[in-house]
Design a protein around this motif. Structure first.
Motif, short mmCIF file in Angstrom:
data_model
loop_
_atom_site.label_atom_id
_atom_site.label_comp_id
_atom_site.label_asym_id
_atom_site.label_seq_id
_atom_site.Cartn_x
_atom_site.Cartn_y
_atom_site.Cartn_z
N THR A 242 0.92 -1.20 -0.13
CA THR A 242 0.04 0.14 0.10
C THR A 242 0.80 1.18 0.14
O THR A 242 0.51 2.14 -0.83
N ARG A 243 1.89 1.22 0.81
CA ARG A 243 2.83 2.57 0.84
C ARG A 243 3.43 2.42 -0.25
O ARG A 243 3.83 3.81 -0.79
N LEU A 244 4.04 1.50 -0.85
CA LEU A 244 4.79 1.46 -2.18
C LEU A 244 4.07 2.13 -3.11
O LEU A 244 4.74 2.98 -3.94
N SER A 245 2.97 1.60 -3.46
CA SER A 245 1.99 2.09 -4.45
C SER A 245 1.82 3.53 -4.39
O SER A 245 1.55 4.43 -5.11
N TYR A 246 1.73 4.16 -3.05
CA TYR A 246 1.48 5.70 -2.69
C TYR A 246 2.67 6.35 -3.31
O TYR A 246 2.55 7.26 -4.01
N PHE A 247 3.99 5.80 -2.74
CA PHE A 247 5.19 6.41 -3.32
C PHE A 247 5.45 6.51 -4.79
O PHE A 247 5.88 7.44 -5.42
N PHE B 54 24.47 1.02 -2.67
CA PHE B 54 23.29 1.96 -2.32
C PHE B 54 22.71 2.95 -3.38
O PHE B 54 21.51 3.10 -3.53
N ASP B 55 23.61 3.34 -4.19
CA ASP B 55 23.35 4.36 -5.09
C ASP B 55 22.42 3.67 -6.11
O ASP B 55 21.76 4.40 -6.80
N GLU B 56 22.83 2.34 -6.49
CA GLU B 56 21.85 1.54 -7.56
C GLU B 56 20.34 1.58 -6.96
O GLU B 56 19.66 1.65 -7.87
N LEU B 57 20.21 1.37 -5.42
CA LEU B 57 18.82 1.28 -5.10
C LEU B 57 18.06 2.96 -5.16
O LEU B 57 17.00 2.98 -5.88
N ALA C 176 11.34 4.09 -4.26
CA ALA C 176 9.77 4.09 -3.46
C ALA C 176 9.64 3.16 -2.65
O ALA C 176 9.18 3.14 -1.54
N ALA C 177 10.51 1.86 -2.87
CA ALA C 177 10.29 0.61 -1.82
C ALA C 177 11.20 0.86 -0.51
O ALA C 177 10.61 0.76 0.21
N PHE C 178 12.23 1.71 -0.75
CA PHE C 178 13.21 1.87 0.43
C PHE C 178 12.54 3.09 1.18
O PHE C 178 12.52 3.07 2.33
N ARG D 167 19.31 -3.39 6.44
CA ARG D 167 17.96 -3.84 6.94
C ARG D 167 17.20 -3.95 5.83
O ARG D 167 16.51 -5.18 5.86
N PHE D 168 16.96 -3.19 5.15
CA PHE D 168 16.19 -3.36 3.85
C PHE D 168 16.59 -4.43 3.02
O PHE D 168 15.47 -5.19 2.32
N LEU D 169 17.84 -4.64 2.76
CA LEU D 169 18.37 -5.86 2.04
C LEU D 169 17.67 -7.22 2.77
O LEU D 169 17.59 -8.25 1.86
N GLU D 170 17.76 -7.37 3.70
CA GLU D 170 17.13 -8.18 4.52
C GLU D 170 16.02 -8.61 4.88
O GLU D 170 15.32 -9.43 5.29
N SER D 171 14.98 -7.57 4.35
CA SER D 171 13.51 -7.71 4.67
C SER D 171 13.12 -8.55 3.75
O SER D 171 13.53 -9.03 2.49
N GLU D 172 11.82 -8.89 4.08
CA GLU D 172 11.10 -10.21 3.46
C GLU D 172 10.53 -9.52 2.11
O GLU D 172 10.53 -10.26 1.10
#
Length: 216
Positions: free
Chosen positions: A48-53, A89-92, A100-102, A193-198
Motif C-alpha cells: 500500500t505504501r509502495l503504491s502511494y510512493f 546503495f546508489d543503485e537502489l 519508492a520501496a526504500f 536492513r532493507f536488503l534483509e527484509s522479506e
C-alpha cells in the motif's frame, strides 16, 4: 485396592498429559497462524505504501508522453534488476521503484524523514533561481533542521548552527554536510536492513510475471 488406585491415577495423568500435549500443539499452531497473518499484513501494508510512493513519484514527473515505455520504470522490477540494488546503495536510490520501496521500508521503521530530507536536498541542488534557492533553503530548515521540526533529522548541534547561518545567503552547498551525514546513516543502518527484509527478498525471487503485470 492400592494397585487399582495407582492404575486409575496413572490413566488420569496419561489422559491429562495427552490433553495438555494436544492443547500445546493447538497453541503452537495458533501462534504460527498468527505469525503468518502478521507477516501477510506487513507485506500488504508495504505494498500500500509502495503504491502511494510510486503514484506520488509519477505524478511529480510531468510526463506528457503516453507511451508505455515511459511508465515501465514504475512496474515491478525483474529479480535480476532488484538484485542489483544490493550491490550499491546508489543503485537502489537511482531506481524509481527501488527508491519508492526504500521509502516504504523507512516509513515502516518510522524514520522516513531521512530519505525525505535527502530527496529535498537533491531537489535543492538543482534549483537555479536565487530567490527559489533562498525560499527552499528556509523550508528545508523549518521542516528538517530546526529544533522540534516536524521531520527533524538526527544531526549534531554544530552542523545545525552552521546551516542556520548559511541559509541567510543560501548557496547550493548549504546542506552538503547534513546530507552526507544522513546518507551515511541510511547506507550503514537502514539499507542493510532493507536488503534483509522479506519484501526485498520477495522481489528477488524468480516468479512468473504476466504480460499485464509488465504493462504490455
Amino acid at each position: 485396592e492400592a494397585s487399582a488406585m495407582q492404575s486409575a491415577v496413572f490413566l488420569a495423568l496419561q489422559h491429562d498429559g495427552g490433553r495438555m500435549e494436544r492443547g500445546s500443539r493447538r497453541r503452537s499452531e495458533a501462534e504460527e497462524a498468527e505469525k503468518g497473518r502478521m507477516k501477510r499484513t506487513i507485506i500488504k501494508d508495504w505494498k500500500t505504501r509502495l503504491s502511494y510512493f510510486l503514484q506520488n513519484s509519477s505524478n511529480s514527473t510531468k510526463m506528457k508522453s503516453k507511451k508505455a515505455g515511459k511508465h515501465r520504470t514504475y512496474f515491478r522490477p525483474s529479480p535480476e534488476e532488484a538484485q542489483l540494488w544490493s550491490e550499491a546503495f546508489d543503485e537502489l536510490l537511482a531506481n524509481k521503484y527501488g527508491l519508492a520501496a526504500f521509502r516504504a521500508f523507512l516509513k515502516s521503521e518510522f524514520c522516513e524523514e531521512n530519505i525525505e530530507f535527502w530527496l529535498a536536498c537533491e531537489d535543492f541542488k538543482k534549483t537555479k533561481s536565487p530567490q527559489k534557492l533562498t525560499s527552499k533553503a528556509k523550508k528545508i530548515y523549518n521542516d528538517f533542521i530546526e529544533k522540534e521540526a516536524p521531520k527533524e533529522i538526527n544531526i549534531d548541534f554544530q552542523t545545525k548552527n552552521m546551516i542556520a547561518q548559511n541559509i541567510q545567503e543560501a548557496t547550493h552547498t548549504c546542506f552538503s554536510a547534513a546530507q552526507k551525514r544522513v546518507y551515511s546513516l541510511m547506507e550503514n543502518n537502514s539499507y542493510p536492513r532493507f536488503l534483509e527484509s522479506e519484501f526485498y527478498q520477495d522481489l528477488c525471487k524468480k516468479t512468473p510475471i504476466t504480460r499485464a503485470a509488465q504493462g504490455t
